[in-house]
Design an enzyme around this catalytic site. Structure first.
Site, PDB file in Angstrom:
ATOM      1  CE1 TYR A   1     -13.463  -3.236  -5.139  1.00 24.61           C
ATOM      2  CE2 TYR A   1     -15.537  -2.037  -6.035  1.00 24.61           C
ATOM      3  CZ  TYR A   1     -14.978  -2.974  -5.249  1.00 24.61           C
ATOM      4  OH  TYR A   1     -15.773  -3.743  -4.539  1.00 24.61           O
TER       5      TYR A   1
ATOM      6  CE  LYS B   1     -23.738  -3.218   2.410  1.00 27.90           C
ATOM      7  NZ  LYS B   1     -24.656  -1.794   2.264  1.00 27.90           N
TER       8      LYS B   1
ATOM      9  CG  HIS C   1      -2.059  -0.957   1.183  1.00 29.18           C
ATOM     10  ND1 HIS C   1      -2.841  -1.268   0.192  1.00 29.18           N
ATOM     11  CD2 HIS C   1      -2.538  -1.898   2.256  1.00 29.18           C
ATOM     12  CE1 HIS C   1      -3.525  -2.112   0.666  1.00 29.18           C
ATOM     13  NE2 HIS C   1      -3.469  -2.626   1.865  1.00 29.18           N
TER      14      HIS C   1
END
Ligand code: A3P
Length: 292
Positions: A185, A252, A100
């Site tokens: 994404y 989710k 990251h």
């Protein structure tokens, strides 16, 4: 388990999990990269595990097709102490290394050796929401109970790995670099097979249309979540330096969940703050906030 106050420390002004030790962060430029290393980069909660799964499946197909040796997905580059460098040195090539880190902190040899890098970007509103839940559930991060408190921290860059926009801006300089692939994404969510194909060409992996379909299926949110439920946690191997527990990752997997969290006032505050900054970034200006 460390005290809450011991979970995060600062390095060069940026908050990091103490699971990324100061000595390791200080020594990043001593890391010996190899020409064939592939760096998988993201700001936290942007789909890092998703990307690693796609790559794992792609190389699995490649191995079946060509009987070449398997690749190794290493644990996160900045996770641990200095012994990490020796651990990675002992691994055979080809190494897929998740991180990251912002571009300025990435060990210099990845740049001089022109290693391939893939950077996945997610819209910052969904990223903030995903990170809020991660902070709540992950014992390695401080407890922040209220969404409004967390959002303030996110906007100020007071969360692990610092400001989202600074992270994206640091990678902006690679925008025209042929060794760096930028993925979004939301676009992957909309049409995964197209991006599996794009990744395979970027990495020179030949796969058939059927294999692309199969990889897309195996890398879907539902399949990955189901698999994670059955997995045992290996605390030494972690794609994200913030936890090795993959059960915390698959929440989710949606685009636009921010609408269930942001009040209209928070949304305006966010837009005002980000508008100017996003305009100065080609990468950030391409993010999508909902399924289109
Ligand atoms: P949510 O918390 O919004 O569900 P990272 O891997 O960088 O930690 O990112 C985690 C986020 O990516 C989580 O977002 C997770 O659900 C989502 N994610 C993981 N695998 C995914 C997949 N196969 N498809 C879509 N989203 C996925």
């Amino acid at each position: 388990m460390p005290e809450q106050t011991e979970l995060v420390h600062r390095f060069r002004g940026i908050p990091f999990s103490t699971r990324a030790s100061t000595e390791l962060l200080q020594s990043l430029d001593d890391f010996e990269a190899r020409e064939d290393d592939v760096l998988l980069v993201s700001y936290p909660k942007s789909g890092t595990h998703w990307l690693t799964e796609i790559l794992r499946n792609l190389y699995n197909c490649h191995t079946e097709n060509n009987t070449t040796s398997q690749v190794t997905l290493t644990s996160s580059l900045e996770f641990g102490d200095l012994s990490k460098f020796q651990e990675l040195r002992n691994l055979p090539s080809k190494r897929l290394i998740p991180t990251h880190l912002n571009c300025d902190m990435v060990p210099v040899q990845f740049k001089t050796k022109k290693c391939k890098m893939i950077y996945v970007i997610r819209n910052p509103k969904d990223t903030a929401v995903s990170m809020f839940h991660y902070y709540q559930q992950n014992p390695h991060l401080p407890k922040i109970d209220k969404w409004s408190t967390f959002l303030e921290m996110f906007l100020k860059g007071e969360v692990v790995y610092g400001s989202w926009i600074d992270h994206v801006l640091s990678w902006e300089k690679k925008e025209n670099d042929e060794n760096t692939l930028f993925l979004y994404y939301e676009s992957m969510k909309k049409d995964l097979p197209t991006y599996v194909k794009e990744i395979s060409s970027f990495l020179n992996i030949s796969v058939t249309e059927d294999q692309i379909k199969d990889i897309s299926k195996k890398s879907s949110f539902s399949e990955m979540k189901e698999k994670a439920e059955k997995e045992k946690v290996n605390s030494n191997h972690t794609v994200c330096a913030l936890t090795a527990d993959r059960k915390l990752i698959f929440r989710k997997g949606a685009v636009g969940d921010w609408k269930n969290h942001f009040t209209s006032k928070q949304n305006t505050q966010f837009d005002v703050l980000f508008k100017e900054k996003i305009n100065s970034s080609v990468l950030a200006s391409r993010v999508q906030y909902e399924c289109q």
